[in-house]
Design an enzyme around this catalytic site. Structure first.
Site, PDB file in Angstrom:
ATOM      1  N   ARG A  73       0.805  -1.231   0.000  1.00 47.53           N
ATOM      2  CA  ARG A  73       0.000   0.000   0.000  1.00 47.53           C
ATOM      3  C   ARG A  73       0.832   1.272   0.000  1.00 47.53           C
ATOM      4  O   ARG A  73       0.329   2.346  -0.251  1.00 47.53           O
ATOM      5  CB  ARG A  73      -0.912   0.004   1.233  1.00 47.53           C
ATOM      6  CG  ARG A  73      -2.195  -0.766   0.995  1.00 47.53           C
ATOM      7  CD  ARG A  73      -2.966  -0.883   2.253  1.00 47.53           C
ATOM      8  NE  ARG A  73      -2.157  -1.542   3.270  1.00 47.53           N
ATOM      9  CZ  ARG A  73      -2.632  -2.085   4.380  1.00 47.53           C
ATOM     10  NH1 ARG A  73      -3.894  -2.019   4.662  1.00 47.53           N
ATOM     11  NH2 ARG A  73      -1.845  -2.683   5.254  1.00 47.53           N
ATOM     12  N   LYS A 180       2.474 -20.062   6.899  1.00 41.26           N
ATOM     13  CA  LYS A 180       1.532 -20.379   7.950  1.00 41.26           C
ATOM     14  C   LYS A 180       1.066 -19.090   8.639  1.00 41.26           C
ATOM     15  O   LYS A 180       1.768 -18.084   8.493  1.00 41.26           O
ATOM     16  CB  LYS A 180       2.158 -21.337   8.943  1.00 41.26           C
ATOM     17  CG  LYS A 180       3.181 -20.675   9.865  1.00 41.26           C
ATOM     18  CD  LYS A 180       3.819 -21.709  10.728  1.00 41.26           C
ATOM     19  CE  LYS A 180       4.834 -21.090  11.617  1.00 41.26           C
ATOM     20  NZ  LYS A 180       4.389 -20.214  12.647  1.00 41.26           N
ATOM     21  N   HIS A 210       9.490 -23.421   7.524  1.00 40.70           N
ATOM     22  CA  HIS A 210      10.921 -23.113   7.370  1.00 40.70           C
ATOM     23  C   HIS A 210      11.813 -24.119   8.094  1.00 40.70           C
ATOM     24  O   HIS A 210      12.994 -24.213   7.816  1.00 40.70           O
ATOM     25  CB  HIS A 210      11.229 -21.660   7.750  1.00 40.70           C
ATOM     26  CG  HIS A 210      11.330 -21.415   9.217  1.00 40.70           C
ATOM     27  ND1 HIS A 210      10.229 -21.259  10.017  1.00 40.70           N
ATOM     28  CD2 HIS A 210      12.398 -21.301  10.044  1.00 40.70           C
ATOM     29  CE1 HIS A 210      10.618 -21.055  11.255  1.00 40.70           C
ATOM     30  NE2 HIS A 210      11.935 -21.070  11.307  1.00 40.70           N
ATOM     31  N   LYS A 214      15.971 -26.223   7.118  1.00 43.75           N
ATOM     32  CA  LYS A 214      17.192 -26.236   7.937  1.00 43.75           C
ATOM     33  C   LYS A 214      18.029 -27.466   7.588  1.00 43.75           C
ATOM     34  O   LYS A 214      17.496 -28.571   7.474  1.00 43.75           O
ATOM     35  CB  LYS A 214      16.831 -26.243   9.426  1.00 43.75           C
ATOM     36  CG  LYS A 214      16.182 -24.934   9.900  1.00 43.75           C
ATOM     37  CD  LYS A 214      15.886 -24.972  11.383  1.00 43.75           C
ATOM     38  CE  LYS A 214      15.004 -23.810  11.815  1.00 43.75           C
ATOM     39  NZ  LYS A 214      15.728 -22.604  12.188  1.00 43.75           N
ATOM     40  N   GLU A 248      12.514 -21.520  23.162  1.00 48.09           N
ATOM     41  CA  GLU A 248      13.021 -20.189  22.774  1.00 48.09           C
ATOM     42  C   GLU A 248      13.148 -19.330  24.013  1.00 48.09           C
ATOM     43  O   GLU A 248      12.363 -19.467  24.953  1.00 48.09           O
ATOM     44  CB  GLU A 248      12.041 -19.529  21.801  1.00 48.09           C
ATOM     45  CG  GLU A 248      11.985 -20.219  20.452  1.00 48.09           C
ATOM     46  CD  GLU A 248      11.037 -19.502  19.516  1.00 48.09           C
ATOM     47  OE1 GLU A 248      11.513 -18.742  18.670  1.00 48.09           O
ATOM     48  OE2 GLU A 248       9.806 -19.687  19.664  1.00 48.09           O
ATOM     49  N   ASP A 267       1.135 -22.348  16.715  1.00 48.54           N
ATOM     50  CA  ASP A 267       2.262 -21.644  16.096  1.00 48.54           C
ATOM     51  C   ASP A 267       3.409 -22.598  15.748  1.00 48.54           C
ATOM     52  O   ASP A 267       4.063 -22.430  14.724  1.00 48.54           O
ATOM     53  CB  ASP A 267       2.765 -20.563  17.078  1.00 48.54           C
ATOM     54  CG  ASP A 267       3.898 -19.714  16.510  1.00 48.54           C
ATOM     55  OD1 ASP A 267       3.812 -19.356  15.316  1.00 48.54           O
ATOM     56  OD2 ASP A 267       4.856 -19.404  17.243  1.00 48.54           O
ATOM     57  N   HIS A 272       5.990 -27.149  12.646  1.00 46.14           N
ATOM     58  CA  HIS A 272       7.396 -27.545  12.784  1.00 46.14           C
ATOM     59  C   HIS A 272       7.568 -28.881  13.517  1.00 46.14           C
ATOM     60  O   HIS A 272       8.252 -29.774  13.040  1.00 46.14           O
ATOM     61  CB  HIS A 272       8.195 -26.485  13.536  1.00 46.14           C
ATOM     62  CG  HIS A 272       8.052 -25.093  12.977  1.00 46.14           C
ATOM     63  ND1 HIS A 272       7.935 -24.844  11.636  1.00 46.14           N
ATOM     64  CD2 HIS A 272       8.020 -23.874  13.585  1.00 46.14           C
ATOM     65  CE1 HIS A 272       7.850 -23.533  11.440  1.00 46.14           C
ATOM     66  NE2 HIS A 272       7.888 -22.932  12.601  1.00 46.14           N
ATOM     67  N   LYS A 370       8.026 -20.187  24.808  1.00 45.06           N
ATOM     68  CA  LYS A 370       8.746 -18.905  24.740  1.00 45.06           C
ATOM     69  C   LYS A 370       9.262 -18.581  26.140  1.00 45.06           C
ATOM     70  O   LYS A 370       8.684 -19.018  27.138  1.00 45.06           O
ATOM     71  CB  LYS A 370       7.786 -17.782  24.318  1.00 45.06           C
ATOM     72  CG  LYS A 370       7.068 -18.027  23.006  1.00 45.06           C
ATOM     73  CD  LYS A 370       7.918 -17.677  21.822  1.00 45.06           C
ATOM     74  CE  LYS A 370       7.119 -17.853  20.537  1.00 45.06           C
ATOM     75  NZ  LYS A 370       7.965 -17.918  19.353  1.00 45.06           N
TER      76      LYS A 370
HETATM   77  C1  BG6 Z   1       8.099 -19.405  13.615  1.00 41.72           C
HETATM   78  C2  BG6 Z   1       7.186 -19.104  14.768  1.00 41.72           C
HETATM   79  O1  BG6 Z   1       7.491 -20.278  12.722  1.00 41.72           O
HETATM   80  O2  BG6 Z   1       9.304 -19.987  14.091  1.00 41.72           O
HETATM   81  C3  BG6 Z   1       7.872 -18.213  15.778  1.00 41.72           C
HETATM   82  O3  BG6 Z   1       6.018 -18.443  14.284  1.00 41.72           O
HETATM   83  C4  BG6 Z   1       9.200 -18.778  16.189  1.00 41.72           C
HETATM   84  O4  BG6 Z   1       7.044 -18.019  16.909  1.00 41.72           O
HETATM   85  C5  BG6 Z   1      10.035 -19.140  14.954  1.00 41.72           C
HETATM   86  O5  BG6 Z   1       9.869 -17.808  16.967  1.00 41.72           O
HETATM   87  C6  BG6 Z   1      11.298 -19.835  15.354  1.00 41.72           C
HETATM   88  O6  BG6 Z   1      12.107 -20.075  14.244  1.00 41.72           O
HETATM   89  P1  BG6 Z   1      13.635 -20.430  14.409  1.00 41.72           P
HETATM   90  O7  BG6 Z   1      14.087 -20.757  13.047  1.00 41.72           O
HETATM   91  O8  BG6 Z   1      14.295 -19.240  15.017  1.00 41.72           O
HETATM   92  O9  BG6 Z   1      13.678 -21.611  15.351  1.00 41.72           O
END
Ligand code: BG6
Length: 519
Positions: A73, A180, A210, A214, A248, A267, A272, A370
């Site tokens: 935008r 996602k 993602h 890795k 994390e 999430d 994952h 987290k």
């Molecule tokens: C994302 C989540 O898919 O992966 C996040 O939405 C998370 O909440 C992140 O922090 C972590 O990715 P990585 O590669 O740092 O482990």
């Protein structure tokens, strides 16, 4: 699907150099194409996508006329867009900044202004792509990256369809990349898949998880299927249980809009961690092609379900204020943008079973959170105790525990084996020791970022590392009963930031006579 380098059907060039004659050490370079990013001013684009595109350019893996088109935008000129990309690249790229690489990239960098429901703006985008095809040689091959909330998928897909941009032909391809959350339960995921599949056939839809990009995650398959060492032990005869952890230390400041109401299970576990489970538990695919790999993952996901009763086999928590190292940090409910009464979990743990001959009776414990003690993702296969060690109990060291193979996804990528060893001295004291393989010590090459790998794979039409609609829906089917159960149970238990999660998670394991690993 064809591989644009070899023309081979359904090939998976990332695996098994021994059985395939192509030299896999040669870099794979994408053929002529361009990419349009919707949501280019968002966090993901700024932190991951734009740096990854620069890194690919730096490594010489993009085609010479590659074009990057931002759609949004903002009232930006191409130059203003380029300045924005430059900041993102300087802040996030893995490879060194080089003027000549940057200059070449900017030659195909264009911004198109518009909303997602704006017919005229999409028509303008279509003409821009056509112009770039003619002037830059992108040959009509375009990937559309939907880095936008799923609420906008329908609008964007509709517009791409209406304006003719979604239409592939014999001569050129059109692909869509989606991020996602793929829905918030099985039903909504189905609805979303339907919307996308009405416009793009499934073999041109690339869903990003993602984690699959890795290196260490791809190494799970190499570890399992390129070695003879592990396979005989990889089953319920020897393995006691499996722990999959994604911890994390970061909090959720700044992510309330996405996270509040979503929570840790949706999430991270739905995508994952269930993908990691599938790679650990699946049978060897009959060939390393996307279709065969996906077929094996689907079989595992179909055989996976929660262990009941959920009151005893699951746990969830929400971080409260506490010490993260030497920093005192806020609790979730004090973070900006979160409802002070938020019931969103920031920690989730569950016990799953895989009903198959190989895995019957082996619990899979999954946890994510987290603001935990540290950032670590690992998969631990914990072995049953030795049936009859001939050492007296007194001489067995206190630390002696079960053997384990631990795949360290991050950080300190590698694989660790834990086994008992004799402590030097005159008694037969046994103590656990670690044998460690570390990527950084074993290889000189630095691992590419997950997004580099995945973006390149889209351009190469290499679908192995992308979950299909079926995998996504099956993953929700595993999680839905747990989410429904939690929804009826009110707020999650609080745990102080900097700790390893709620008490209920410790109890969940203790009930079964097990403990979480302290990575
Ligand atoms: C994302 C989540 O898919 O992966 C996040 O939405 C998370 O909440 C992140 O922090 C972590 O990715 P990585 O590669 O740092 O482990």
């Amino acid at each position: 699907m064809s591989n644009s380098l070899t023309g081979a059907q359904d090939s998976a060039p990332w695996f098994n150099p021994l059985r395939d004659s192509d030299d896999k050490r040669l870099p794979r370079i994408a053929g002529p194409c361009g990419m349009v990013i919707f949501g280019v001013t968002g966090d993901l684009a700024r932190k991951k996508l734009l740096p990854a595109i620069y890194d690919l350019a730096h490594r010489g893996l993009l085609p010479p006329g590659f074009c990057l088109v931002g759609y949004g935008r903002r009232d930006w000129s191409n130059e203003e867009f380029q300045d924005y990309v430059l900041d993102a690249v300087k802040a996030g790229a893995r490879t060194e900044f080089q003027d000549n690489v940057w200059k070449r990239l900017t030659e195909g960098m264009v911004f198109c202004k518009g909303n997602f429901d704006d017919d005229a703006a999409f028509d303008n985008l279509a003409s821009t792509l056509q112009y770039l095809d003619e002037t830059r040689g992108t040959a009509g091959n375009w990937a559309f990256y939907l880095s936008v909330p799923p609420d906008f998928f329908a609008d964007v897909c509709h517009q791409l369809d209406r304006s003719g941009m979604a239409q592939a032909t014999e001569e050129h391809w059109r692909r869509v990349i989606i991020e996602k959350p793929f829905g918030h339960d099985q039903e909504s995921a189905r609805a979303l898949n339907k919307i996308v599949n009405q416009v793009f056939p499934e073999d041109s839809v690339f869903r990003i998880d993602h984690y699959l990009g890795k290196e260490t995650v791809q190494n799970i398959m190499v570890l399992r299927f390129a070695n003879q060492l592990f396979d005989p032990l990889w089953n319920n005869q020897f393995i006691d249980h499996v722990q999959i952890t994604m911890a994390e230390d970061i909090g959720l400041g700044g992510r309330a809009g996405y996270y509040d109401g979503i929570g840790a299970a949706r999430d991270v576990i739905q995508n994952h961690l269930l993908q990691l489970l599938a790679l650990i538990a699946m049978e060897e695919p009959i060939a390393f092609t996307p279709a065969q790999l996906q077929a094996e993952k689907v079989k595992v996901l179909r055989a996976t379900s929660p262990v009941y009763p959920l009151a005893k086999t699951t746990a969830r928590g929400q971080y409260s204020a506490g010490w993260q190292g030497s920093n005192y940090v806020q609790g979730l409910r004090e973070e900006e943008g979160f409802d002070p009464e938020s019931a969103t979990e920031t920690y989730a743990a569950c016990t799953l079973q895989v009903k198959s001959r190989r895995w019957n009776g082996v619990p899979f414990y999954l946890r994510t959170g987290k603001r935990l003690g540290r950032r670590v993702t690992e998969i631990a296969l914990v072995f049953k105790p030795s049936p009859h060690p001939p050492f007296s109990e007194e001489s067995a060291g206190e630390e002696a525990s079960n053997n384990a193979v631990v795949i360290r996804v991050q950080p300190d990528e590698g694989v660790l084996m834990r086994f008992g060893s004799k402590v030097p001295g005159s008694t037969m004291e046994v103590r656990d020791v670690n044998m460690d393989f570390s990527y950084s010590e074993a290889f000189t090459e630095e691992s590419p970022e997950a997004y580099e790998r995945l973006i390149l794979d889209v351009m190469l039409d290499e679908a192995s590392l992308f979950p299909t609609n079926e995998e996504v829906e099956l993953s929700w089917a595993i999680l839905d009963p747990i989410l429904e159960y939690w929804a009826q149970r009110g707020k999650p238990e609080q745990y102080p930031a900097g700790t390893w999660g709620p008490e209920s998670a410790t109890r969940m394991m203790a009930r079964e006579g097990r403990v979480w690993r302290r990575p």
